[in-house]
Design a protein around this motif. Structure first.
Motif, PDB file in Angstrom:
ATOM      1  N   GLN A   1      30.821  18.734  34.196  1.00  7.69           N
ATOM      2  CA  GLN A   1      30.835  18.182  33.443  1.00  7.69           C
ATOM      3  C   GLN A   1      32.884  18.398  32.973  1.00  7.69           C
ATOM      4  N   THR A   2      33.406  19.493  33.225  1.00 10.39           N
ATOM      5  CA  THR A   2      34.533  19.813  32.664  1.00 10.39           C
ATOM      6  C   THR A   2      35.042  19.970  34.304  1.00 10.39           C
TER       7      THR A   2
ATOM      8  N   VAL B   1      31.262  11.322  31.863  1.00 12.68           N
ATOM      9  CA  VAL B   1      31.542  11.502  30.693  1.00 12.68           C
ATOM     10  C   VAL B   1      32.801  10.769  29.983  1.00 12.68           C
ATOM     11  N   GLY B   2      32.823  10.011  29.320  1.00  9.81           N
ATOM     12  CA  GLY B   2      33.811  10.051  28.909  1.00  9.81           C
ATOM     13  C   GLY B   2      34.859   8.885  29.671  1.00  9.81           C
ATOM     14  N   MET B   3      34.023   8.067  30.496  1.00  9.21           N
ATOM     15  CA  MET B   3      34.728   6.920  31.111  1.00  9.21           C
ATOM     16  C   MET B   3      34.598   5.937  30.408  1.00  9.21           C
TER      17      MET B   3
ATOM     18  N   LEU C   1      25.068  17.403  43.385  1.00  8.02           N
ATOM     19  CA  LEU C   1      24.484  17.147  42.433  1.00  8.02           C
ATOM     20  C   LEU C   1      26.251  17.516  41.421  1.00  8.02           C
ATOM     21  N   LEU C   2      25.946  16.004  41.121  1.00  3.96           N
ATOM     22  CA  LEU C   2      26.726  15.712  40.019  1.00  3.96           C
ATOM     23  C   LEU C   2      26.571  15.359  38.573  1.00  3.96           C
ATOM     24  N   ASP C   3      27.186  16.480  37.393  1.00  2.00           N
ATOM     25  CA  ASP C   3      26.517  16.897  36.440  1.00  2.00           C
ATOM     26  C   ASP C   3      27.730  15.880  35.287  1.00  2.00           C
ATOM     27  N   GLU C   4      27.158  14.779  34.800  1.00  4.40           N
ATOM     28  CA  GLU C   4      27.881  14.122  34.376  1.00  4.40           C
ATOM     29  C   GLU C   4      29.159  13.961  34.666  1.00  4.40           C
ATOM     30  N   PRO C   5      28.803  13.013  35.488  1.00  4.31           N
ATOM     31  CA  PRO C   5      30.317  12.777  36.220  1.00  4.31           C
ATOM     32  C   PRO C   5      30.740  11.640  35.345  1.00  4.31           C
TER      33      PRO C   5
ATOM     34  N   ALA D   1      40.222   9.920  37.366  1.00  8.28           N
ATOM     35  CA  ALA D   1      40.766  10.391  38.860  1.00  8.28           C
ATOM     36  C   ALA D   1      40.664  11.930  39.351  1.00  8.28           C
ATOM     37  N   GLN D   2      40.532  12.338  37.975  1.00 12.68           N
ATOM     38  CA  GLN D   2      40.561  14.172  37.767  1.00 12.68           C
ATOM     39  C   GLN D   2      38.605  14.439  37.824  1.00 12.68           C
ATOM     40  N   ARG D   3      38.270  13.390  37.467  1.00 10.03           N
ATOM     41  CA  ARG D   3      36.541  13.478  37.710  1.00 10.03           C
ATOM     42  C   ARG D   3      36.746  13.142  38.904  1.00 10.03           C
TER      43      ARG D   3
END
Length: 236
Positions: A86-87, A163-165, A157-161, A139-141
């Motif tokens: 997530q981070t 979030v914040g978008m 595996l993508l964990d909450e990709p 872009a960082q995500r």
């Protein structure tokens, strides 16, 4: 032809609590599986089992017919399973190109894809020679996904990709993940609470509740499932 990823009756207990309780599913190359459910339903723990950070209490995960569970995170990466978190964890002063080259070391002899191909698939073609710290949050995500793909995985595996978008950024992310899955043949498991992002992206959706599978099916089937509406989608 057997599935690329096979999860068989996986259980993960912490003391007397079953965080994951008898979960099974299969996933083919190029397919996208959406994994949803309320907080505490076991989604992140299941991702941890798939990624090798948690050993299953029972059951197993196989990748291309070979056991991939219970071997540790480093061996899971070597086997061809990559995960994002997530981070964001970019190297601030390093360019994306430099970070991608570092990620190549995790291929361990597996074939990979050119950095330019990965960047273009994710819409980052003009960001290859920019420092990570200079990229937007969205872009960082995407860059984190690029770094995972640079390891040459069979499963991502993508964990909450998302979030914040905002809606536009999430739609662009979904399109990028779909392109990567289709062109690279990578099986993708996505955990996210953003249904506007996840439902158009996923081929199939697995809904978890209290560690177990509540329902699974196509996005249309899940949207109309009364048990899912009552336990999760009805919260929105």
């Amino acid at each position: 032809m057997s599935a690329l990823l096979v999860v068989e009756d996986v259980v993960k207990r912490f003391g007397g609590v079953a965080a994951v309780d008898g979960v099974s599913f299969t996933l083919d190359a190029g397919q996208v599986l959406g994994l949803i459910g309320p907080n505490g339903s076991g989604k992140t723990t299941l991702l941890g089992v798939l990624a090798g950070t948690h050993d299953p209490t029972s059951g197993k995960v196989t990748l291309d017919g070979r056991t991939a569970s219970g071997r540790g995170a480093h061996r899971a990466v070597s086997a061809g399973i990559a995960r994002t978190f997530q981070t964001t964890r970019l190297f601030g002063t390093w360019t994306l190109r430099e970070a991608l080259r570092l990620a190549h070391g995790e291929r361990r002899g597996r074939p990979g894809w050119p950095d330019e191909q990965i960047a273009n698939l994710l819409g980052l073609g003009d960001a290859l020679d920019r420092p990570g710290a200079s990229l937007t949050s969205a872009a960082q995500r995407l860059a984190m996904i690029a770094l995972a793909l640079a390891t040459g995985p069979r499963v991502l595996l993508l964990d909450e990709p998302a979030v914040g978008m905002d809606g536009t950024e999430a739609a662009a992310l979904a399109a990028a993940v779909r392109r990567a899955a289709g062109e690279l043949g990578v099986a993708v498991v996505v955990v996210d609470h953003n249904m506007q992002f996840l439902m158009p992206l996923a081929d199939t959706v697995l809904v978890m509740a209290a560690g177990a599978v509540l329902a699974s099916g196509t996005p249309a089937q899940i949207r109309s499932d009364e048990a899912v509406i009552a336990s999760y989608l009805g919260e929105a």
